[in-house]
Motif scaffolding. Structure first.
Motif, short mmCIF file in Angstrom:
data_model
loop_
_atom_site.label_atom_id
_atom_site.label_comp_id
_atom_site.label_asym_id
_atom_site.label_seq_id
_atom_site.Cartn_x
_atom_site.Cartn_y
_atom_site.Cartn_z
N SER A 157 0.83 -1.21 0.00
CA SER A 157 0.00 0.00 0.00
C SER A 157 0.86 1.26 0.00
N ARG A 158 2.01 1.19 0.66
CA ARG A 158 2.91 2.35 0.68
C ARG A 158 3.52 2.59 -0.69
N ILE A 159 3.84 1.51 -1.38
CA ILE A 159 4.49 1.63 -2.69
C ILE A 159 3.49 2.05 -3.77
N HIS A 160 2.37 1.37 -3.83
CA HIS A 160 1.48 1.51 -4.98
C HIS A 160 0.30 2.46 -4.77
N ILE A 161 0.09 2.91 -3.54
CA ILE A 161 -0.99 3.87 -3.31
C ILE A 161 -0.44 5.21 -2.85
N ALA A 162 0.34 5.19 -1.76
CA ALA A 162 0.83 6.45 -1.19
C ALA A 162 2.15 6.91 -1.76
N GLY A 163 2.95 5.98 -2.28
CA GLY A 163 4.28 6.36 -2.77
C GLY A 163 5.25 6.68 -1.65
N LEU A 197 0.67 6.09 7.18
CA LEU A 197 1.13 7.45 6.87
C LEU A 197 1.68 8.12 8.14
N GLY A 198 2.08 9.38 8.01
CA GLY A 198 2.75 10.08 9.11
C GLY A 198 1.78 10.72 10.09
N GLN A 199 2.28 11.76 10.77
CA GLN A 199 1.44 12.41 11.77
C GLN A 199 0.28 13.13 11.09
#
Length: 384
Positions: A227-233, A262-264
């Motif tokens: 999900s980090r790679i293909h959605i959020a980058g 994701l972050g804060q």
């Protein structure tokens, strides 16, 4: 190079600081040598492309010297550099054995996590700029010298030797309720387990160790980086994350695939905050994926499983994929789980078995299923 400590430094701009470090290394009874990594521009301002080419040339030429030193008497390599020097040093250090002692002393004018993710490079922030000695820098460099002295007392150098066969497991805090019991079960069976944090950085280390052949099997319980790679980058480069060690037994589960890490909260784009989300901590917010995103992730995972050459299997816990995907959880969503399962069934090759359970990921029955599946895959490989 036959010294205990090898120091990489841009002497053109960091000579004073390097000499101070060298004097402290020698005062601690260590032998040390310096390798100059300056670009030698002769005062010329280089264009972006020319500078990049010059940095690559220096890194390539320096690595040959450093690699021989790492195989010989050198026990620790220290790099001292700012933005340019720090990048050159990291390019050199990344090519050395994974756990060889490496210390980077830098002003940190960049986010270095992508370069440190699959290496044991110890980072020493200088706090003040490397622009002449002062009280702060003297203390930082003295600390570095003592770190090197301690590392030089290590009997074995950084190359991994006589590595015990291990089962690599991917994890997050959101899947720890499954990872902890699984590790204990496998250890009770006589296996060593090595757990990697699937946050985009631990996954890079997992991929590098997998490629190095240190695992006897893999339980990719937390393929969260998808999900980090293909959605959020929001990720580091991990070309082997889902393909390294293709021939060994591998069990895949969709742990933490139902959200994007994701972050804060105050730094997250509003398009994500419009979805169900929760604060995992003050620094991290988990945002639920959309059905179409889950379908995309499942399709990509199916393709990665199809390409593997060894025995592999999928286990789908339809009772929930993470600690907040369960009755009363903040991102519970049975429909998302069904989207995942249907997509995998539509895309997986027929030789990849799918075990569907109505239990939650954390249920003891899932631990038992993983263990038995691993045994079956291992037996399949032995008799292949």
């Amino acid at each position: 190079m036959s010294s205990q400590v090898l120091v990489l430094a841009t002497l053109e701009t960091k000579a004073e600081e390097t000499q101070f470090l060298m004097s402290h290394l020698q005062s601690l009874g260590l032998t040390a040598e310096v390798v100059d990594i300056s670009l030698d521009t002769k005062g010329k301002v280089l264009s972006g492309r020319d500078k990049s080419d010059a940095m690559n040339h220096v890194a390539t030429s320096v690595f040959e010297c450093v690699s021989f030193a790492a195989q010989d008497r050198t026990e620790v390599i220290i790099g001292v550099g700012g933005g340019t020097g720090g990048q050159i040093i990291m390019d050199v250090m990344r090519q050395l054995p994974i756990t060889f002692p490496k210390i980077l002393v830098t002003t940190l004018p960049f986010d270095p996590r992508f370069a440190l993710a699959d290496n044991s490079i110890m980072l020493v922030p200088t706090l003040a700029d490397l622009s002449g000695l002062n009280t702060i820098l003297r203390d930082v460099l003295e600390n570095t010298a003592h770190m090197a002295a301690g590392l030089c007392g290590k009997k074995r150098k950084g190359e991994l030797k006589e590595v015990a066969a291990s089962i690599g497991i991917t994890a997050l805090g959101a899947t720890d309720g499954a990872v902890g019991p699984l590790a204990k079960t496998l250890q009770a069976q006589g296996h060593e387990t090595t757990i990697f944090h699937a946050n985009g950085f631990g996954g890079a280390a997992f991929a590098r160790f997998a490629a190095a052949g240190v695992f006897e099997a893999i339980v990719d319980l937390t393929p969260h980086e998808m999900s980090r790679i293909h959605i959020a980058g929001a990720h580091v480069e991990m070309p082997g994350r889902f393909s390294a060690a293709s021939d060994i037994p591998r069990v895949l589960l969709p742990g933490a695939l139902n959200f994007i890490g994701l972050g804060q909260r105050d730094l997250i784009p509003n398009r994500y905050l419009d979805r169900p989300n929760y604060a995992h901590s003050a620094l991290f917010t988990h945002v639920k994926v959309l059905p179409e995103e889950m379908a995309k992730l499942a399709e990509l995972l199916a393709h990665s499983l199809n390409k593997l050459t060894g025995p592999r299997a999928l286990i789908v816990p339809m009772g929930g994929f993470s600690h907040q995907d369960r009755p009363g959880g903040e991102i519970e969503d049975p429909h998302l789980r069904q989207v995942f399962l249907t997509t995998m069934q539509d895309n997986l090759h027929s030789d990849v078995p799918i075990t569907v359970s109505q239990a939650h990921l954390f249920d003891p029955s899932i631990t038992d299923t993983i263990s038995k599946t691993l045994d079956a895959l291992t037996a399949q490989r032995i008799h292949a």
